[in-house]
Design a protein around this motif. Structure first.
Motif, PDB file in Angstrom:
ATOM      1  N   MET A   1      -3.284  -5.597 -10.355  1.00  0.00           N
ATOM      2  CA  MET A   1      -2.631  -4.540  -9.573  1.00  0.00           C
ATOM      3  C   MET A   1      -2.207  -3.347 -10.417  1.00  0.00           C
ATOM      4  SD  MET A   1      -0.268  -6.306  -6.644  1.00  0.00           S
ATOM      5  CE  MET A   1       0.765  -7.219  -7.782  1.00  0.00           C
ATOM      6  N   GLY A   2      -2.005  -3.555 -11.722  1.00  0.00           N
ATOM      7  CA  GLY A   2      -1.460  -2.410 -12.433  1.00  0.00           C
ATOM      8  C   GLY A   2      -1.463  -2.506 -13.935  1.00  0.00           C
ATOM      9  N   TYR A   3      -1.009  -1.408 -14.517  1.00  0.00           N
ATOM     10  CA  TYR A   3      -0.869  -1.267 -15.963  1.00  0.00           C
ATOM     11  C   TYR A   3       0.604  -1.430 -16.340  1.00  0.00           C
ATOM     12  CZ  TYR A   3      -5.250   1.413 -15.367  1.00  0.00           C
ATOM     13  OH  TYR A   3      -6.515   1.832 -15.042  1.00  0.00           O
ATOM     14  N   LEU A   4       0.821  -2.032 -17.501  1.00  0.00           N
ATOM     15  CA  LEU A   4       2.159  -2.109 -18.062  1.00  0.00           C
ATOM     16  C   LEU A   4       2.250  -1.156 -19.246  1.00  0.00           C
ATOM     17  CD1 LEU A   4       4.976  -3.475 -18.428  1.00  0.00           C
ATOM     18  CD2 LEU A   4       3.814  -5.088 -19.962  1.00  0.00           C
ATOM     19  N   VAL A   5       3.238  -0.278 -19.231  1.00  0.00           N
ATOM     20  CA  VAL A   5       3.510   0.615 -20.355  1.00  0.00           C
ATOM     21  C   VAL A   5       4.982   0.461 -20.716  1.00  0.00           C
ATOM     22  CG1 VAL A   5       3.594   3.012 -21.168  1.00  0.00           C
ATOM     23  CG2 VAL A   5       1.721   2.255 -19.682  1.00  0.00           C
ATOM     24  N   VAL A   6       5.251   0.255 -21.990  1.00  0.00           N
ATOM     25  CA  VAL A   6       6.620   0.146 -22.473  1.00  0.00           C
ATOM     26  C   VAL A   6       6.877   1.280 -23.452  1.00  0.00           C
ATOM     27  CG1 VAL A   6       8.287  -1.278 -23.731  1.00  0.00           C
ATOM     28  CG2 VAL A   6       6.647  -2.355 -22.171  1.00  0.00           C
ATOM     29  N   ARG A   7       7.973   2.006 -23.231  1.00  0.00           N
ATOM     30  CA  ARG A   7       8.394   3.077 -24.146  1.00  0.00           C
ATOM     31  C   ARG A   7       9.722   2.689 -24.790  1.00  0.00           C
ATOM     32  NH1 ARG A   7       5.797   8.049 -23.974  1.00  0.00           N
ATOM     33  NH2 ARG A   7       4.212   8.275 -22.332  1.00  0.00           N
ATOM     34  N   ASP A   8       9.845   3.003 -26.083  1.00  0.00           N
ATOM     35  CA  ASP A   8      11.045   2.595 -26.806  1.00  0.00           C
ATOM     36  C   ASP A   8      12.162   3.627 -26.696  1.00  0.00           C
ATOM     37  OD1 ASP A   8      10.433   4.615 -28.616  1.00  0.00           O
ATOM     38  OD2 ASP A   8       9.727   3.265 -30.183  1.00  0.00           O
ATOM     39  N   GLU A   9      13.201   3.437 -27.489  1.00  0.00           N
ATOM     40  CA  GLU A   9      14.389   4.296 -27.397  1.00  0.00           C
ATOM     41  C   GLU A   9      14.105   5.738 -27.782  1.00  0.00           C
ATOM     42  OE1 GLU A   9      14.335   3.203 -31.733  1.00  0.00           O
ATOM     43  OE2 GLU A   9      13.717   2.289 -29.829  1.00  0.00           O
ATOM     44  N   LYS A  10      12.973   5.989 -28.450  1.00  0.00           N
ATOM     45  CA  LYS A  10      12.575   7.354 -28.797  1.00  0.00           C
ATOM     46  C   LYS A  10      11.440   7.860 -27.891  1.00  0.00           C
ATOM     47  CE  LYS A  10      13.957   6.820 -33.638  1.00  0.00           C
ATOM     48  NZ  LYS A  10      13.504   6.847 -35.063  1.00  0.00           N
ATOM     49  N   ASN A  11      11.206   7.151 -26.794  1.00  0.00           N
ATOM     50  CA  ASN A  11      10.190   7.483 -25.795  1.00  0.00           C
ATOM     51  C   ASN A  11       8.772   7.331 -26.324  1.00  0.00           C
ATOM     52  OD1 ASN A  11       9.809   8.121 -23.041  1.00  0.00           O
ATOM     53  ND2 ASN A  11       9.144  10.192 -23.593  1.00  0.00           N
ATOM     54  N   ARG A  12       8.593   6.555 -27.372  1.00  0.00           N
ATOM     55  CA  ARG A  12       7.262   6.302 -27.922  1.00  0.00           C
ATOM     56  C   ARG A  12       6.634   5.113 -27.206  1.00  0.00           C
ATOM     57  NH1 ARG A  12       9.414   5.945 -34.054  1.00  0.00           N
ATOM     58  NH2 ARG A  12      10.538   4.263 -32.965  1.00  0.00           N
ATOM     59  N   ILE A  13       5.339   5.205 -26.923  1.00  0.00           N
ATOM     60  CA  ILE A  13       4.641   4.087 -26.292  1.00  0.00           C
ATOM     61  C   ILE A  13       4.567   2.928 -27.281  1.00  0.00           C
ATOM     62  CG2 ILE A  13       2.413   3.277 -25.419  1.00  0.00           C
ATOM     63  CD1 ILE A  13       1.991   6.024 -24.216  1.00  0.00           C
ATOM     64  N   ARG A  14       5.000   1.740 -26.829  1.00  0.00           N
ATOM     65  CA  ARG A  14       4.953   0.563 -27.689  1.00  0.00           C
ATOM     66  C   ARG A  14       3.939  -0.469 -27.206  1.00  0.00           C
ATOM     67  NH1 ARG A  14       9.014   0.108 -31.300  1.00  0.00           N
ATOM     68  NH2 ARG A  14       7.594  -1.466 -32.135  1.00  0.00           N
TER      69      ARG A  14
ATOM     70  N   THR B   1      -7.230  -4.745  -1.547  1.00  0.00           N
ATOM     71  CA  THR B   1      -6.725  -6.113  -1.362  1.00  0.00           C
ATOM     72  C   THR B   1      -5.396  -6.247  -0.631  1.00  0.00           C
ATOM     73  OG1 THR B   1      -5.675  -6.051  -3.543  1.00  0.00           O
ATOM     74  CG2 THR B   1      -7.922  -6.910  -3.430  1.00  0.00           C
ATOM     75  N   LEU B   2      -4.555  -5.228  -0.608  1.00  0.00           N
ATOM     76  CA  LEU B   2      -3.193  -5.419  -0.102  1.00  0.00           C
ATOM     77  C   LEU B   2      -2.985  -4.826   1.290  1.00  0.00           C
ATOM     78  CD1 LEU B   2      -0.929  -4.944  -3.239  1.00  0.00           C
ATOM     79  CD2 LEU B   2      -2.052  -6.984  -2.376  1.00  0.00           C
TER      80      LEU B   2
ATOM     81  N   ARG C   1       0.807  -1.223   0.000  1.00  0.00           N
ATOM     82  CA  ARG C   1       0.000   0.000   0.000  1.00  0.00           C
ATOM     83  C   ARG C   1       0.840   1.273   0.000  1.00  0.00           C
ATOM     84  NH1 ARG C   1      -5.431  -0.456   3.758  1.00  0.00           N
ATOM     85  NH2 ARG C   1      -6.608  -1.840   2.355  1.00  0.00           N
ATOM     86  N   THR C   2       2.116   1.183   0.356  1.00  0.00           N
ATOM     87  CA  THR C   2       2.975   2.373   0.384  1.00  0.00           C
ATOM     88  C   THR C   2       3.857   2.498  -0.860  1.00  0.00           C
ATOM     89  OG1 THR C   2       4.752   1.232   1.579  1.00  0.00           O
ATOM     90  CG2 THR C   2       3.025   2.298   2.913  1.00  0.00           C
ATOM     91  N   THR C   3       3.751   1.547  -1.777  1.00  0.00           N
ATOM     92  CA  THR C   3       4.564   1.589  -2.990  1.00  0.00           C
ATOM     93  C   THR C   3       4.144   2.769  -3.856  1.00  0.00           C
ATOM     94  OG1 THR C   3       4.711  -0.826  -2.950  1.00  0.00           O
ATOM     95  CG2 THR C   3       5.317   0.270  -5.009  1.00  0.00           C
ATOM     96  N   PRO C   4       5.077   3.521  -4.419  1.00  0.00           N
ATOM     97  CA  PRO C   4       4.703   4.630  -5.319  1.00  0.00           C
ATOM     98  C   PRO C   4       3.837   4.123  -6.476  1.00  0.00           C
ATOM     99  CG  PRO C   4       7.039   4.709  -4.787  1.00  0.00           C
ATOM    100  CD  PRO C   4       6.535   3.424  -4.227  1.00  0.00           C
ATOM    101  N   ALA C   5       2.973   4.982  -6.962  1.00  0.00           N
ATOM    102  CA  ALA C   5       2.026   4.579  -8.011  1.00  0.00           C
ATOM    103  C   ALA C   5       2.706   4.318  -9.344  1.00  0.00           C
ATOM    104  CB  ALA C   5       0.953   5.652  -8.182  1.00  0.00           C
ATOM    105  N   LYS C   6       3.900   4.870  -9.550  1.00  0.00           N
ATOM    106  CA  LYS C   6       4.631   4.666 -10.800  1.00  0.00           C
ATOM    107  C   LYS C   6       5.979   4.026 -10.498  1.00  0.00           C
ATOM    108  CE  LYS C   6       6.595   7.142 -14.789  1.00  0.00           C
ATOM    109  NZ  LYS C   6       6.840   8.480 -15.390  1.00  0.00           N
ATOM    110  N   LEU C   7       6.222   2.880 -11.109  1.00  0.00           N
ATOM    111  CA  LEU C   7       7.492   2.172 -10.977  1.00  0.00           C
ATOM    112  C   LEU C   7       8.129   2.089 -12.353  1.00  0.00           C
ATOM    113  CD1 LEU C   7       6.166  -0.736  -8.736  1.00  0.00           C
ATOM    114  CD2 LEU C   7       7.343   1.331  -7.972  1.00  0.00           C
TER     115      LEU C   7
END
Length: 502
Positions: A44-57, A106-107, A11-17
């Motif tokens: 528990m969360g969303y997965l976002v991947v950004r490439d070498e040009k910072n574009r969402i993949r 839940t946590l 519950r204390t983990t930052p919202a963005k890892l």
């Protein structure tokens, strides 16, 4: 190339890892596997991947779908929610946004490992984007649906088209795959379907058998709203995911709604009175709202009371001179064999059905006629709605010329479930006054006719409603209207406080 990243979530983990991934040479694919102790922990969360040009993949709630995710050169090999294309050398970013609502529920008092394995191994996946790629290959940091064609033609007939404006699949927290959801949509005779995943933009779809209209459910602790007919990712969506559970989210929600209005997307307030998911962002201007979801998943345990309250609130807004259209959404998350407590029916796309009258069916025309309010919402039935005045015919939502007039409002309701002994009770609602009509049996269903009187220079509106004898919802048609009224209320909060005090 292989790398393993482990996050410990509580519950204390930052919202963005965030974790950097250095790719030394171009790859054919990027394969990401998620390992958790229990299947439900992937919520528990969303997965976002950004490439070498910072574009969402890729952007995806981990949810109930496949735990192995692939980004490849082609859509047929790329997981839903992904952007196909080259896997370039450089520094990529793996970002996890925690879903605050799930963490809070839940946590309590526990810390869970969340392990991600990254490689370039070839892996077979079932849930790919499919043949209809919407995202522009010349994408920027935000996703643009440059390949989606709003002029695509689906039907030349002028008629009522049935669809669902609030749906979920494996792309977020729905339990159905896209393929399964589409099979059930066809089973429910839908003509159009709007994917509205929690804070996730669809980058394509498996086929174009029916009209698919891109949307997204902006999901925060202060309310959920659908943006429908989007052509890009809202600029502040990453901040919404990061700050959804904080006071800062109000600023980002305001900016998203401002962008939506500027880009002429439909803004629909979801389940405005439903328990912990009710709409709490009171500063939104009433003139900025296109639609209010008056019927949300009628099989849910608390649905009847909250939906009836939404209908009363919308009537209250109409009486104050606001033109906001009633809309329906199944908000279906479940498998067809599942049932909510107290319900003998499944939560499924198309219940309720939202019917939009269009002279022919294209995405552009569908959006146009939703914005005009040419809509009725129903369960278990369809309807023939005939509204006439001074030898002219009108549809629900139509504006009438400001003259004194009599209006004939006629409706005939059809449906298999009505043949099983359900006799509808039908009303005209005129300026909040309810007028019960006489219902008669016909060969195909039930019919009722009523007359109302509009005055010149006054604010006039009238709509139709049908329910069972014990008050269960059957049908809501949007009002016809004429004239104008100076509004007493500017914001959602002002109107809501007056509504509760009334």
């Amino acid at each position: 190339m292989e790398k393993t990243v482990t996050f410990y979530i509580n519950r204390t983990t930052p919202a963005k890892l965030e974790e950097e991934l250095v790719i030394c040479k171009p790859l054919k694919r990027l394969t990401i596997s998620v390992d958790v102790e229990k299947e439900e922990h992937t919520l528990m969360g969303y997965l976002v991947v950004r490439d070498e040009k910072n574009r969402i993949r890729i952007q995806k709630m981990l949810g109930y779908g496949e735990r192995t995710i692939v980004i490849a050169r082609h859509a047929k090999n790329t997981t839903i929610g992904g952007v196909p294309g080259p896997i370039g050398a450089g520094t990529w970013k793996i970002v996890i946004y925690l879903f605050a609502e799930y963490i809070e529920q839940t946590l309590e008092g526990v810390s869970l490992p969340f392990r991600i394995q990254i490689s370039d191994r070839k892996t077979e996946i079932q849930e790919t984007i499919g043949k209809c790629l919407w995202v522009d290959r010349h994408y920027r940091e935000q996703l643009w649906l440059g390949y989606y064609n709003k002029s695509s033609f689906y039907s030349s007939r002028g008629r009522w088209y049935k669809g669902d404006f609030h749906t979920h699949t494996h792309l977020s927290d729905g339990k159905e795959s896209v393929s399964s959801a589409m099979r059930k949509a066809r089973m429910m005779d839908l003509d159009f379907y709007v994917p509205t995943e929690h804070n996730i933009i669809p980058t394509g779809w498996e086929d174009d058998y029916m009209l698919i209209l891109p949307g997204v459910e902006i999901t925060t602790k202060i309310g959920h709203c659908n943006l429908i007919g989007i052509d890009k990712m809202p600029e502040r969506l990453p901040e919404i995911m990061e700050y959804a559970d904080t006071p800062e989210v109000e600023e980002y929600l305001y900016e998203i709604l401002r962008e939506a209005k500027k880009r002429e997307w439909i803004i629909s307030i979801n389940h405005p009175f439903l328990t912990i998911w009710k709409w709490k962002y009171g500063e939104v201007g009433l003139d900025d709202i296109t639609c209010l979801e008056i019927i949300n998943d009628p099989t849910y345990t608390d649905a009847r009371e909250s939906n009836d309250q939404a209908i009363r609130y919308l009537d209250f807004l109409w009486e104050d001179g606001h033109r906001i259209w009633g809309i329906g959404g199944s908000d279906s998350h479940n498998l067809i064999e599942e049932r909510y407590k107290g319900s003998d029916k499944p939560s499924i796309a198309g219940d309720p059905g939202t019917y939009v009258f269009c002279p022919s069916l294209t995405p552009e025309l569908l959006l146009k006629h939703v914005k005009q309010g040419n809509i009725y919402v129903s369960r278990f039935c369809t309807a023939d709605v005939r509204i006439t005045s001074q030898s002219k015919s009108f549809f629900p939502g139509d504006r009438m010329e400001d003259v004194e007039r009599k209006i004939m409002m006629e409706i005939e309701i059809f449906g298999n479930e009505l043949e099983e002994g359900i006799t509808p009770v039908i009303w005209i609602v005129q300026n909040e006054k309810r007028i019960k009509l006489t219902t008669e049996k016909t060969k195909k269903g039930y019919r009722a006719v009523g007359e109302v009187h509009f005055l010149k220079g006054k604010w006039n509106w009238a709509r139709l409603e049908a329910r069972t004898a014990d008050g269960e919802f059957l049908l809501y048609s949007n009002p016809v209207w004429q004239g104008a009224k100076r509004n007493r209320f500017r914001t959602y909060r002002e109107a809501l406080e007056a509504f509760h005090a009334n």
